[in-house]
Design an enzyme around this catalytic site. Structure first.
Site, PDB file in Angstrom:
ATOM      1  N   GLY A  15      17.393 -38.936  -0.898  1.00  0.00           N
ATOM      2  CA  GLY A  15      16.042 -38.769  -0.340  1.00  0.00           C
ATOM      3  C   GLY A  15      15.036 -38.288  -1.382  1.00  0.00           C
ATOM      4  N   LEU A 184       7.342 -19.082  -2.861  1.00  0.00           N
ATOM      5  CA  LEU A 184       7.887 -17.792  -3.306  1.00  0.00           C
ATOM      6  C   LEU A 184       8.551 -17.885  -4.672  1.00  0.00           C
ATOM      7  CD1 LEU A 184       9.342 -16.392   0.021  1.00  0.00           C
ATOM      8  CD2 LEU A 184       7.286 -15.668  -1.186  1.00  0.00           C
ATOM      9  N   HIS A 244       3.707 -21.503   3.431  1.00  0.00           N
ATOM     10  CA  HIS A 244       3.330 -21.187   2.049  1.00  0.00           C
ATOM     11  C   HIS A 244       2.212 -20.144   1.976  1.00  0.00           C
ATOM     12  CE1 HIS A 244       5.926 -24.448   1.234  1.00  0.00           C
ATOM     13  NE2 HIS A 244       5.061 -25.433   1.224  1.00  0.00           N
ATOM     14  N   LYS A 330      -5.868 -31.461   2.725  1.00  0.00           N
ATOM     15  CA  LYS A 330      -5.470 -32.628   1.930  1.00  0.00           C
ATOM     16  C   LYS A 330      -6.698 -33.497   1.705  1.00  0.00           C
ATOM     17  CE  LYS A 330      -0.645 -32.627   2.873  1.00  0.00           C
ATOM     18  NZ  LYS A 330       0.120 -32.739   1.640  1.00  0.00           N
ATOM     19  N   ARG A 340      -8.427 -15.368  -3.660  1.00  0.00           N
ATOM     20  CA  ARG A 340      -9.697 -14.752  -4.099  1.00  0.00           C
ATOM     21  C   ARG A 340      -9.910 -13.466  -3.313  1.00  0.00           C
ATOM     22  NH1 ARG A 340     -12.280 -19.133  -6.849  1.00  0.00           N
ATOM     23  NH2 ARG A 340     -14.034 -17.787  -7.346  1.00  0.00           N
ATOM     24  N   GLN A 366      -1.987 -22.294  -9.222  1.00  0.00           N
ATOM     25  CA  GLN A 366      -1.818 -23.601  -9.875  1.00  0.00           C
ATOM     26  C   GLN A 366      -3.099 -24.404  -9.752  1.00  0.00           C
ATOM     27  OE1 GLN A 366       1.380 -24.823  -7.235  1.00  0.00           O
ATOM     28  NE2 GLN A 366       0.019 -26.196  -6.174  1.00  0.00           N
TER      29      GLN A 366
HETATM   30  C1  BG6 Z   1       5.100 -29.075   0.706  1.00  0.00           C
HETATM   31  C2  BG6 Z   1       4.267 -29.803   1.700  1.00  0.00           C
HETATM   32  O1  BG6 Z   1       5.806 -28.045   1.333  1.00  0.00           O
HETATM   33  O2  BG6 Z   1       4.266 -28.525  -0.291  1.00  0.00           O
HETATM   34  C3  BG6 Z   1       3.454 -30.890   1.030  1.00  0.00           C
HETATM   35  O3  BG6 Z   1       5.107 -30.383   2.697  1.00  0.00           O
HETATM   36  C4  BG6 Z   1       2.667 -30.336  -0.135  1.00  0.00           C
HETATM   37  O4  BG6 Z   1       2.575 -31.503   1.968  1.00  0.00           O
HETATM   38  C5  BG6 Z   1       3.546 -29.487  -1.045  1.00  0.00           C
HETATM   39  O5  BG6 Z   1       2.113 -31.417  -0.856  1.00  0.00           O
HETATM   40  C6  BG6 Z   1       2.710 -28.759  -2.083  1.00  0.00           C
HETATM   41  O6  BG6 Z   1       3.525 -28.107  -3.002  1.00  0.00           O
HETATM   42  P1  BG6 Z   1       2.956 -27.764  -4.444  1.00  0.00           P
HETATM   43  O7  BG6 Z   1       4.043 -26.964  -5.074  1.00  0.00           O
HETATM   44  O8  BG6 Z   1       2.708 -29.077  -5.119  1.00  0.00           O
HETATM   45  O9  BG6 Z   1       1.691 -27.002  -4.247  1.00  0.00           O
END
Ligand code: BG6
Length: 478
Positions: A15, A184, A244, A330, A340, A366
């Protein structure tokens, strides 16, 4: 350090997640000497009927920056076992393959470590975990172990998540389950506790007396990219914010843990999550980018948000009255993730510089990791004038020779070492769902509408209005 035979099994080996994240992370660990040939064996497991070489060929293209020699040494460690996710034959075969290697190991017989990485859709977690539990557990020894890494989505709301937790909880104990949230594992997320609790600068300022508001922002400059079918079932709150961004929020807002032990840290995270008030509809803005529904797997009537800005209010002594905005989208104008922290105005503004902007502490997760403080300075020159400038710690400049590890790399290593600090505990997951479930149910019932926004924009203008309403003062360049 532990030694003995280590078997790493990647389920869902062909996958996307496995190819793009899991195998490259394993490869990086191998290159840095953390996975020694002779001691480590990697197994891919999936339904496709391919050979060992078939799998190696599929992942080869994703392993970057390597010498051909390193690459082929690594690929040689990988074997493939094919089978379905709910029948015993495949898992019996897998167990045989693992055991064969273990018993052909010369050293420390019986000291077997087995790590299962579920790069699979959550619908098969219960059956796969049951199969592992029944057929593939490491023979018990004083240092041997079996650990399972699972990845979000952990359910779709509180009820389904709790159900999944109970199913998995019957098969494995909390010390065997590693719920991964790759945020994390990011360098600057891991820096948050150090920053807050090792620096006298921040200790006295980190509270409602000084901080006006906090924004935790995630932006991507691409859409759902062929994942529309999956994404439409979840939406941006379940995909990014509930996990996240909320994890980042915990580290920004939690109290100082008693120690750095994983349990002490996670105790504090749970407490701050439990202190979050219920979310008010007028403190939420949802959006959906134009073109989202062009994906044939997305239904025409979809109201799934691809953007959301949500205000969290923490009901405790430190944060009462300080809004935390969690914002993710997105198909926006840029790709970045940052925190911030905006401070209140300095009282008694003798310089009349208030309009130039506030003190702000920005942690850019990032791209190009950095921390910088926006502050007011005297504009160099003969005049007594002020301007906003920056104290800047950009990792690319300050740590030129350091390669910042990938999140997955670090988290897999933590799992091998048995360190659960950067993994989500069951009660933490529950508390996270408790915050968002009522809102998600209201969105699913159509009580809140996703506003259209242009691809490549900042998102719906209503989101900027919301930030302004709760007191965020926009400064130049944001
Ligand atoms: C994933 C999401 O958990 O994190 C995605 O399912 C997203 O939609 C991704 O693009 C983003 O991760 P990073 O590390 O690129 O910010």
């Amino acid at each position: 350090p532990e030694s003995g035979c280590l078997s790493i099994v990647v389920l869902g080996a062909s996958g996307d997640l496995a190819k793009k994240k899991t195998f490259p992370a394993l490869f990086n660990l191998f290159q840095q000497g953390f996975l020694q040939s002779g001691e480590v064996h990697i197994f891919g497991y999936a339904r496709s009927n391919i050979s060992d070489d078939g799998l190696r060929e599929r992942i080869r293209g994703y392993l970057k920056g390597a010498s051909e020699e390193h690459l082929s040494q690594f690929l040689k460690l990988i074997k493939y076992v094919s089978g379905s996710y709910d029948s015993s034959e495949g898992f019996e075969l897998l167990n045989k393959a693992i055991s064969w290697n273990e018993t052909s190991e010369k050293n420390q017989p019986g000291n077997y470590r087995r790590l299962f990485y579920l790069a699979l859709p959550p619908s098969v977690y219960p059956s796969v975990c049951k199969m592992i539990r029944t057929y593939c557990m490491a023979p018990s020894s004083h240092t041997g172990w079996t650990r399972v890494i699972v990845e979000k989505p952990f359910g779709k709301d509180l009820g389904s998540s709790e159900e999944l937790s109970s199913q998995l909880g019957e098969l494995f104990n909390e010390q065997q389950l590693y719920r991964i949230d790759h945020y994390l594992g990011k360098e600057l997320v891991q820096n948050l506790l150090v920053l807050r609790f090792a620096n006298r600068f921040f200790l006295p300022l980190w509270n409602r007396d000084n901080i006006a508001n906090v924004q935790i922002v995630f932006k991507e400059d691409f859409g759902t990219d062929g994942r529309g079918g999956y994404f439409d079932q979840y939406g941006i709150i379940r995909d990014i914010i509930q996990n996240h961004l909320l994890q980042v929020f915990c580290l920004v807002a939690m109290e100082k843990p008693v120690s750095l032990s994983p349990e002490h840290i996670r105790d504090e995270k749970v407490k701050v999550l439990q202190s979050v008030d219920s979310i008010k509809h007028d403190e939420v803005v949802l959006g959906q980018y134009d073109g989202y529904k062009d994906d044939p797997t997305v239904p025409n009537e979809s109201n799934t948000p691809t953007f959301a800005s949500v205000v969290l209010r923490v009901h405790n002594e430190r944060w009462e009255g300080v809004p935390f905005i969690l914002k993710a989208g997105k198909a926006l104008n840029s790709k970045k993730a940052e925190i911030r922290v905006q401070f209140k105005d300095a009282p008694g503004d003798i310089f009349r510089c208030k309009k130039q902007g506030r003190n702000e502490f920005v942690i850019r997760l990032q791209p190009s990791e950095a921390m910088y403080m926006k502050l007011t300075v005297k504009k160099p020159g003969l005049e007594m004038a002020t301007e906003q400038s920056e104290l800047d710690l950009s990792y690319g400049l300050r740590y030129q020779d350091v390669k910042i590890p990938e999140a997955y790399e670090r988290l897999i290593l933590d799992t091998i070492r048995g360190d659960q600090q950067h993994f989500v505990r069951r009660d933490e997951l529950k508390a996270a769902w408790e915050i968002f479930t009522p809102l998600l149910h209201d969105i699913d019932a159509g009580k809140l509408q996703a506003l259209p926004y242009q691809t490549g924009s900042r998102g719906p203008p209503e989101a900027d209005e919301l930030s302004k309403k709760i007191g965020y003062v926009q400064t130049h360049g944001y």
